[in-house]
Motif scaffolding. Structure first.
Motif, PDB file in Angstrom:
ATOM      1  N   ARG A 110      65.005  16.500  38.465  1.00  0.00           N
ATOM      2  CA  ARG A 110      65.712  16.193  39.717  1.00  0.00           C
ATOM      3  C   ARG A 110      67.125  15.659  39.472  1.00  0.00           C
ATOM      4  NH1 ARG A 110      61.920  11.070  41.371  1.00  0.00           N
ATOM      5  NH2 ARG A 110      62.431   9.817  39.558  1.00  0.00           N
ATOM      6  N   ASP A 111      67.396  15.142  38.255  1.00  0.00           N
ATOM      7  CA  ASP A 111      68.740  14.617  37.986  1.00  0.00           C
ATOM      8  C   ASP A 111      69.717  15.701  37.529  1.00  0.00           C
ATOM      9  OD1 ASP A 111      67.948  12.086  38.672  1.00  0.00           O
ATOM     10  OD2 ASP A 111      67.361  11.559  36.623  1.00  0.00           O
ATOM     11  N   LEU A 112      69.225  16.919  37.359  1.00  0.00           N
ATOM     12  CA  LEU A 112      70.096  18.018  36.917  1.00  0.00           C
ATOM     13  C   LEU A 112      70.985  18.465  38.086  1.00  0.00           C
ATOM     14  CD1 LEU A 112      70.910  20.141  34.789  1.00  0.00           C
ATOM     15  CD2 LEU A 112      68.975  21.535  35.562  1.00  0.00           C
ATOM     16  N   THR A 113      72.280  18.381  37.887  1.00  0.00           N
ATOM     17  CA  THR A 113      73.228  18.817  38.915  1.00  0.00           C
ATOM     18  C   THR A 113      73.443  20.330  38.794  1.00  0.00           C
ATOM     19  OG1 THR A 113      74.343  16.687  38.900  1.00  0.00           O
ATOM     20  CG2 THR A 113      75.578  18.555  39.776  1.00  0.00           C
ATOM     21  N   LEU A 114      73.302  21.018  39.910  1.00  0.00           N
ATOM     22  CA  LEU A 114      73.332  22.478  39.913  1.00  0.00           C
ATOM     23  C   LEU A 114      74.563  22.995  40.650  1.00  0.00           C
ATOM     24  CD1 LEU A 114      69.578  22.867  40.899  1.00  0.00           C
ATOM     25  CD2 LEU A 114      70.539  23.375  38.659  1.00  0.00           C
ATOM     26  N   VAL A 115      75.383  23.744  39.925  1.00  0.00           N
ATOM     27  CA  VAL A 115      76.579  24.340  40.525  1.00  0.00           C
ATOM     28  C   VAL A 115      76.460  25.856  40.426  1.00  0.00           C
ATOM     29  CG1 VAL A 115      79.098  24.534  40.423  1.00  0.00           C
ATOM     30  CG2 VAL A 115      77.996  22.353  39.880  1.00  0.00           C
ATOM     31  N   MET A 116      76.402  26.509  41.554  1.00  0.00           N
ATOM     32  CA  MET A 116      76.344  27.969  41.576  1.00  0.00           C
ATOM     33  C   MET A 116      77.763  28.502  41.365  1.00  0.00           C
ATOM     34  SD  MET A 116      74.083  30.380  41.987  1.00  0.00           S
ATOM     35  CE  MET A 116      72.790  30.597  43.195  1.00  0.00           C
ATOM     36  N   VAL A 117      77.932  29.376  40.391  1.00  0.00           N
ATOM     37  CA  VAL A 117      79.240  29.982  40.093  1.00  0.00           C
ATOM     38  C   VAL A 117      79.056  31.485  40.187  1.00  0.00           C
ATOM     39  CG1 VAL A 117      81.141  30.117  38.451  1.00  0.00           C
ATOM     40  CG2 VAL A 117      79.725  28.069  38.514  1.00  0.00           C
ATOM     41  N   THR A 118      79.565  32.091  41.246  1.00  0.00           N
ATOM     42  CA  THR A 118      79.145  33.465  41.544  1.00  0.00           C
ATOM     43  C   THR A 118      80.188  34.240  42.337  1.00  0.00           C
ATOM     44  OG1 THR A 118      77.454  34.736  42.747  1.00  0.00           O
ATOM     45  CG2 THR A 118      77.948  32.564  43.583  1.00  0.00           C
ATOM     46  N   THR A 119      80.049  35.554  42.321  1.00  0.00           N
ATOM     47  CA  THR A 119      80.903  36.406  43.154  1.00  0.00           C
ATOM     48  C   THR A 119      80.386  36.498  44.583  1.00  0.00           C
ATOM     49  OG1 THR A 119      79.673  38.411  42.653  1.00  0.00           O
ATOM     50  CG2 THR A 119      81.477  37.860  41.190  1.00  0.00           C
TER      51      THR A 119
ATOM     52  N   GLN B  93      79.263  33.701  53.634  1.00  0.00           N
ATOM     53  CA  GLN B  93      78.802  32.397  54.097  1.00  0.00           C
ATOM     54  C   GLN B  93      77.279  32.291  54.044  1.00  0.00           C
ATOM     55  OE1 GLN B  93      80.946  29.980  54.766  1.00  0.00           O
ATOM     56  NE2 GLN B  93      79.312  28.499  55.163  1.00  0.00           N
ATOM     57  N   SER B  94      76.607  33.383  54.393  1.00  0.00           N
ATOM     58  CA  SER B  94      75.141  33.348  54.414  1.00  0.00           C
ATOM     59  C   SER B  94      74.575  33.098  53.016  1.00  0.00           C
ATOM     60  CB  SER B  94      74.593  34.665  54.970  1.00  0.00           C
ATOM     61  OG  SER B  94      75.018  35.755  54.167  1.00  0.00           O
ATOM     62  N   GLN B  95      75.240  33.623  51.991  1.00  0.00           N
ATOM     63  CA  GLN B  95      74.763  33.424  50.622  1.00  0.00           C
ATOM     64  C   GLN B  95      75.008  31.981  50.172  1.00  0.00           C
ATOM     65  OE1 GLN B  95      72.867  35.853  50.437  1.00  0.00           O
ATOM     66  NE2 GLN B  95      73.545  37.050  48.673  1.00  0.00           N
ATOM     67  N   ILE B  96      76.149  31.432  50.581  1.00  0.00           N
ATOM     68  CA  ILE B  96      76.434  30.036  50.237  1.00  0.00           C
ATOM     69  C   ILE B  96      75.374  29.124  50.858  1.00  0.00           C
ATOM     70  CG2 ILE B  96      78.117  28.163  50.509  1.00  0.00           C
ATOM     71  CD1 ILE B  96      80.326  30.339  50.534  1.00  0.00           C
ATOM     72  N   VAL B  97      75.047  29.403  52.098  1.00  0.00           N
ATOM     73  CA  VAL B  97      74.020  28.601  52.782  1.00  0.00           C
ATOM     74  C   VAL B  97      72.680  28.731  52.059  1.00  0.00           C
ATOM     75  CG1 VAL B  97      72.683  28.427  54.922  1.00  0.00           C
ATOM     76  CG2 VAL B  97      75.168  28.678  55.021  1.00  0.00           C
ATOM     77  N   ARG B  98      72.342  29.939  51.626  1.00  0.00           N
ATOM     78  CA  ARG B  98      71.075  30.146  50.907  1.00  0.00           C
ATOM     79  C   ARG B  98      71.027  29.324  49.619  1.00  0.00           C
ATOM     80  NH1 ARG B  98      69.888  36.160  49.506  1.00  0.00           N
ATOM     81  NH2 ARG B  98      67.892  35.354  48.796  1.00  0.00           N
ATOM     82  N   ALA B  99      72.139  29.346  48.882  1.00  0.00           N
ATOM     83  CA  ALA B  99      72.163  28.623  47.603  1.00  0.00           C
ATOM     84  C   ALA B  99      72.057  27.116  47.828  1.00  0.00           C
ATOM     85  CB  ALA B  99      73.445  28.965  46.850  1.00  0.00           C
ATOM     86  N   LEU B 100      72.782  26.621  48.807  1.00  0.00           N
ATOM     87  CA  LEU B 100      72.741  25.177  49.070  1.00  0.00           C
ATOM     88  C   LEU B 100      71.364  24.783  49.606  1.00  0.00           C
ATOM     89  CD1 LEU B 100      76.305  24.652  50.625  1.00  0.00           C
ATOM     90  CD2 LEU B 100      75.564  24.200  48.274  1.00  0.00           C
ATOM     91  N   ALA B 101      70.779  25.638  50.425  1.00  0.00           N
ATOM     92  CA  ALA B 101      69.447  25.351  50.956  1.00  0.00           C
ATOM     93  C   ALA B 101      68.402  25.343  49.839  1.00  0.00           C
ATOM     94  CB  ALA B 101      69.077  26.377  52.025  1.00  0.00           C
ATOM     95  N   ALA B 102      68.615  26.182  48.833  1.00  0.00           N
ATOM     96  CA  ALA B 102      67.666  26.227  47.711  1.00  0.00           C
ATOM     97  C   ALA B 102      67.790  24.997  46.822  1.00  0.00           C
ATOM     98  CB  ALA B 102      67.898  27.491  46.890  1.00  0.00           C
ATOM     99  N   GLY B 103      68.940  24.317  46.907  1.00  0.00           N
ATOM    100  CA  GLY B 103      69.085  23.099  46.118  1.00  0.00           C
ATOM    101  C   GLY B 103      70.335  23.002  45.273  1.00  0.00           C
ATOM    102  N   ALA B 104      71.238  23.970  45.376  1.00  0.00           N
ATOM    103  CA  ALA B 104      72.503  23.850  44.644  1.00  0.00           C
ATOM    104  C   ALA B 104      73.317  22.702  45.231  1.00  0.00           C
ATOM    105  CB  ALA B 104      73.290  25.151  44.733  1.00  0.00           C
ATOM    106  N   HIS B 105      73.983  21.963  44.341  1.00  0.00           N
ATOM    107  CA  HIS B 105      74.819  20.849  44.811  1.00  0.00           C
ATOM    108  C   HIS B 105      76.213  21.320  45.216  1.00  0.00           C
ATOM    109  CE1 HIS B 105      71.784  18.805  42.294  1.00  0.00           C
ATOM    110  NE2 HIS B 105      71.945  17.809  43.145  1.00  0.00           N
ATOM    111  N   GLU B 106      76.687  22.310  44.521  1.00  0.00           N
ATOM    112  CA  GLU B 106      78.037  22.821  44.802  1.00  0.00           C
ATOM    113  C   GLU B 106      78.065  24.318  44.568  1.00  0.00           C
ATOM    114  OE1 GLU B 106      80.790  22.377  46.095  1.00  0.00           O
ATOM    115  OE2 GLU B 106      80.933  20.242  46.494  1.00  0.00           O
ATOM    116  N   TYR B 107      79.156  24.927  45.033  1.00  0.00           N
ATOM    117  CA  TYR B 107      79.254  26.380  45.007  1.00  0.00           C
ATOM    118  C   TYR B 107      80.684  26.750  44.638  1.00  0.00           C
ATOM    119  CZ  TYR B 107      77.756  31.034  46.677  1.00  0.00           C
ATOM    120  OH  TYR B 107      77.391  32.352  46.768  1.00  0.00           O
ATOM    121  N   VAL B 108      80.845  27.547  43.602  1.00  0.00           N
ATOM    122  CA  VAL B 108      82.177  28.001  43.178  1.00  0.00           C
ATOM    123  C   VAL B 108      82.178  29.531  43.215  1.00  0.00           C
ATOM    124  CG1 VAL B 108      83.866  28.086  41.301  1.00  0.00           C
ATOM    125  CG2 VAL B 108      82.537  26.002  41.686  1.00  0.00           C
ATOM    126  N   ILE B 109      83.154  30.099  43.898  1.00  0.00           N
ATOM    127  CA  ILE B 109      83.228  31.552  44.020  1.00  0.00           C
ATOM    128  C   ILE B 109      84.154  32.117  42.938  1.00  0.00           C
ATOM    129  CG2 ILE B 109      83.952  33.455  45.516  1.00  0.00           C
ATOM    130  CD1 ILE B 109      83.253  31.618  47.916  1.00  0.00           C
TER     131      ILE B 109
END
Lengths: 127, 160
Positions: A74-83, A87-103
């Motif tokens: 649970r202490d692992l910080t998750l940053v999605m780095v993706t193409t 918006q719908s994909q960003i919401v999916r990633a954050l809903a799954a538990g990503a802390h941040e999102y970098v495109i």
């Protein structure tokens, strides 16, 4: 501090690793979500995971969901780095538990700023 | 640009004078490859067919099926790889490095083009080959560039 860089492109792993190492991270690379899970299962004590979305074997969303099911990570910080930039994909990633999102494409500053926002680095100290 | 080529994804979204594919490619190269804008420039006139070409592509599988294809000379892909990895011209890069780097550029360009597609669905993993990929039904749009003086084309294709 250890960071997992999870991307099926070794080019991208080298680029992200090259940004993280000067910030003080010891970088461990994984080619897909399953390899990263295996590393965590084997005892890797990472504080940060930079996770690509589209990967063979296990994609980034699958990895994030698997990590979030386990209290021990649970202490692992998750940053999605993706193409994936819709918006719908960003919401999916954050809903799954990503802390941040970098495109992708990103600049080194974009990664550094996110890590500062997450409290993982102090850019004043590392400057 | 023909009538078909003017509307690769959504005619209603493409009325601006700016070409969104050109803008995406320029941003990708400025951020990832060159670290600054200006090294990828639209080419006046079509790019020559490469003698020793390399082709990198990703497909979008949604309500419409599209392919984003990057075409250049192998030598240019090699230079691109060195630029992406921050290597000097003397540093050695092997074929796997080149395929991975050029494929990743196609992946990032394609992923951002995917955001232009209504109901876009999934993006495939990048593929790289020394020959044109098969099964592309028709050219929808092509943007010829010069990257540091070397021809490079980003094109969009309809898939059957």
């Amino acid at each position: 501090m250890k960071a997992l860089v999870i991307d099926d492109s070794r080019t991208m792993r080298r680029i992200i690793g090259g940004i993280l190492r000067p910030l003080g991270f010891d970088v461990v690379e994984a080619e897909n979500g399953q390899d990263a899970l295996d590393a965590l299962e084997a005892g890797l004590d990472a504080e940060l995971a930079c996770v690509d979305w589209n990967m063979p074997v296990m994609d980034g969303l699958g990895f994030i969901s698997a990590v979030r099911r386990e209290r021990r990570w649970r202490d692992l910080t998750l940053v999605m780095v993706t193409t994936e930039s819709e918006q719908s994909q960003i919401v999916r990633a954050l809903a799954a538990g990503a802390h941040e999102y970098v495109i992708k494409p990103f600049t080194p500053d974009a990664i550094r700023d996110k890590l500062q926002l997450l409290g993982l680095v102090d850019l004043q100290e590392t400057a | 640009m023909s009538e078909d080529m003017a509307t690769p994804f959504d005619p209603g979204e493409w009325t601006d004078a700016a070409d969104p594919v050109e803008a995406i490619a320029s941003e990708v190269f400025a951020a990832m490859v060159d670290g600054e804008p200006g090294h990828l420039q639209p080419r006046s006139g079509p790019a020559p067919e490469p003698d020793d070409g390399l082709y990198a592509w990703v497909d979008v599988h949604g309500a419409t099926r599209r392919r984003v294809l990057l075409t250049t000379e192998r030598e240019t892909a090699t230079a691109l790889t060195r630029a992406l990895l921050g290597l000097s011209p003397d540093d050695t890069v092997d074929d796997d490095d080149i395929a991975d780097a050029f494929g990743e550029v196609a992946n990032v360009v394609g992923g951002n083009v995917k955001a232009l597609v209504p109901d876009p669905g999934d993006l495939t993993l990048p593929e790289v080959a020394p020959t044109r990929p098969p099964a592309a039904a028709g050219l929808l749009h092509a943007v010829p560039f010069d990257w540091r003086g070397r021809p490079l084309v980003v094109s969009l294709w309809a898939l059957p």
